[in-house]
Structure formats: structure tokens, C-alpha cells
Design an enzyme around this catalytic site. Structure first.
Site, PDB file in Angstrom:
ATOM      1  N   CYS A 168     140.948  -3.192  20.848  1.00  0.00           N
ATOM      2  CA  CYS A 168     140.098  -2.369  19.986  1.00  0.00           C
ATOM      3  C   CYS A 168     138.634  -2.698  20.258  1.00  0.00           C
ATOM      4  CB  CYS A 168     140.425  -2.623  18.510  1.00  0.00           C
ATOM      5  SG  CYS A 168     139.486  -1.557  17.379  1.00  0.00           S
TER       6      CYS A 168
ATOM      7  N   ASP B  78     136.399  -2.994  18.135  1.00  0.00           N
ATOM      8  CA  ASP B  78     135.870  -3.755  16.999  1.00  0.00           C
ATOM      9  C   ASP B  78     135.128  -5.011  17.468  1.00  0.00           C
ATOM     10  OD1 ASP B  78     135.787  -5.613  14.701  1.00  0.00           O
ATOM     11  OD2 ASP B  78     137.036  -4.111  13.714  1.00  0.00           O
TER      12      ASP B  78
ATOM     13  N   ARG C  64     134.619  -7.675  16.123  1.00  0.00           N
ATOM     14  CA  ARG C  64     135.217  -8.958  15.718  1.00  0.00           C
ATOM     15  C   ARG C  64     136.387  -9.360  16.597  1.00  0.00           C
ATOM     16  NH1 ARG C  64     136.355  -6.798   9.799  1.00  0.00           N
ATOM     17  NH2 ARG C  64     136.909  -5.063  11.165  1.00  0.00           N
TER      18      ARG C  64
ATOM     19  N   HIS D 272     144.636  -5.261  15.986  1.00  0.00           N
ATOM     20  CA  HIS D 272     144.250  -6.286  15.011  1.00  0.00           C
ATOM     21  C   HIS D 272     144.516  -5.762  13.604  1.00  0.00           C
ATOM     22  CE1 HIS D 272     140.334  -4.429  13.714  1.00  0.00           C
ATOM     23  NE2 HIS D 272     140.485  -3.815  14.877  1.00  0.00           N
TER      24      HIS D 272
ATOM     25  N   CYS E 209     142.509  -2.879  10.960  1.00  0.00           N
ATOM     26  CA  CYS E 209     141.776  -2.023  11.896  1.00  0.00           C
ATOM     27  C   CYS E 209     141.226  -0.786  11.164  1.00  0.00           C
ATOM     28  CB  CYS E 209     142.686  -1.599  13.044  1.00  0.00           C
ATOM     29  SG  CYS E 209     141.842  -0.599  14.285  1.00  0.00           S
TER      30      CYS E 209
HETATM   31 CO    CO Z   1     140.201  -1.864  15.205  1.00  0.00          CO
END
Ligand code: CO
Length: 231
Positions: free
Chosen positions: A42, A44, A46, A98, A101
Site C-alpha cells: 500500500c 500508505d 506508515r 495492512h 487501511c
Molecule cells: Co492502506
């Protein structure tokens, strides 16, 4: 004009630290890359691929998009897979989702988010495939986490079904496809029981991985929190 000076300073400090420890690091890496792994994760912020598995530049080939999707007709992702498998000859491809999400959660919201809804509709398809298990959507954290897991194994299945991967297995090339999920709350990866190394195991492994996820079903109703939850 803002030039993001601090990032250039950080970069210079990072490069000199690595070069100090190993003066040949960058010259060697510039000559060639030979990663063993392709990480599909992803976007993302993080979930930074290299940091999570503590790998150096050159050790991980990475493709990231919103909610780690592998769409059958996405030339971007398919090209990455082809290059990784046929040129770099990676031995492992991991699809890494994750918990918590945002894309997965947004895919099930009624409100419009704009163009991205077309992309997220692929996750909505995953929900509809498993709606008997996931039940009426109430956006409960447990429902979102199970959908995150089901999304990972579905995208890992999609990797297995690409022409590139099927052809590689037909040639006898060593290649394994994995489905993993990462916990934002503890920094740990979890194996979702999806590892496929040949064409014949695709469907049975997918079904087993889905069964493992569905075995956590009572947690959706029972609100039982454990390490696999993000709350
Ligand atoms: Co995500």
C-alpha cells in the site's frame, strides 16, 4: 520558492553515513541491482517497504499503490511484475496489506470520494465475493480488518494468475507468491497462509487462506481484540 532544503540535507547525511561504513556500497549498487524480492504494498506512508523488513537499497524491488491492488489490466503493476520476474528474476513476490487501511475502509463508504472510487471498486468486489462471511457492512473495525486480509489474498491470487507468473512457472523458474499483512499498531508482519510456488496450488491455497481468515469470523461479532487487531 520552497526547495525542501531539509530533505536534501538529510539525504546528504544519509548517503555519507552509508558510504563511510562501506565506501563501495553506492558504486557497486550503481553497476547493477539484483533484488530477490518484489514487494507489492500500500502507498500508505506508515508502511515503508524497506524499513519494515530492514533491507538496504538494492535488496527489494517495490511497487506501491492505494490498497496494494493487483488489477488484471493495470499495465503499471503488470510491467513491474514482468520486469521483476523476467529480468531481475526475483524469487519471491509478496503482496503486503495492512490493518486499518484507509482505502479498504473508504471502498465501502456510501459517500463519493471522486476518481479514486473507480480504483477502490476493486475492493468492493472483494467484499461482494465474501459478503456472506463479512455480513451487512457496518464499518466495524473487525470487518475492515477481515476485508484487509481478504483483499491481500485476492490480490496475491491475481499475481499468480498473471501471464508473467504462469509463464515463469511453466518454464520451471523458481518463484513464490506470498500474502502478508502488517500491523500499524505493533510494526509486525503476519503471514496470511498464502504461499504459492506452482500453478496447480493456486486455487487450493487461496481457498485455505480464505478459510483461515473466515475462522476469525466470530471476532467480527464478538469484538474480541487481540494482536491481530489495530484497536
Ligand atoms: Co492502506
Amino acid at each position: 520558492m520552497k526547495k525542501l532544503k531539509s530533505l536534501f540535507e538529510s539525504n546528504a547525511a544519509w548517503a555519507s553515513k552509508i558510504a563511510e561504513a562501506n565506501p563501495q556500497f553506492f558504486p557497486t549498487l550503481a553497476a547493477q541491482q539484483a533484488p530477490q524480492y518484489l514487494w507489492i504494498g500500500c502507498a500508505d506512508s506508515r508502511v515503508p517497504a524497506n524499513e519494515i523488513v530492514d533491507l538496504m537499497p538494492g535488496e527489494l524491488f517495490v511497487h506501491r499503490n492505494v490498497s496494494n491492488l493487483v488489477v488484471h489490466s493495470d499495465m503499471n503493476c503488470l510491467s513491474v511484475i514482468q520486469y521483476a520476474v523476467e529480468v531481475l528474476k526475483v524469487k519471491d513476490i509478496m503482496v503486503v496489506g495492512h490493518y486499518g487501511c484507509g482505502g479498504v475502509a473508504a471502498s465501502m463508504e456510501e459517500e463519493r470520494h471522486g476518481l479514486i472510487d473507480n480504483w477502490l471498486s476493486h475492493i468492493r468486489d472483494v467484499y461482494y465475493s465474501h459478503r456472506k462471511f463479512l455480513g451487512h457492512w457496518e464499518a466495524k473495525p473487525h470487518q475492515i480488518d477481515r476485508l484487509c486480509e481478504l483483499n491481500v489474498v485476492t490480490q496475491a491470487l491475481n499475481v499468480c494468475n498473471t501471464t508473467t507468473v504462469i509463464d515463469a512457472w511453466s518454464r520451471g523458474q523458481e518463484l513464490n507468491v506470498h500474502g502478508w499483512i502488517y500491523g500499524l499498531g505493533d510494526g509486525l508482519l503476519r503471514d496470511l497462509g498464502f504461499t504459492v510456488g506452482n500453478k496447480d496450488d493456486i486455487r487450493s491455497t487461496f481457498n485455505e487462506a480464505v478459510e483461515l481468515i473466515e475462522a476469525k469470523g466470530e471476532r467480527i461479532e464478538g469484538h474480541r481484540c487481540d494482536l491481530e487487531c489495530t484497536h
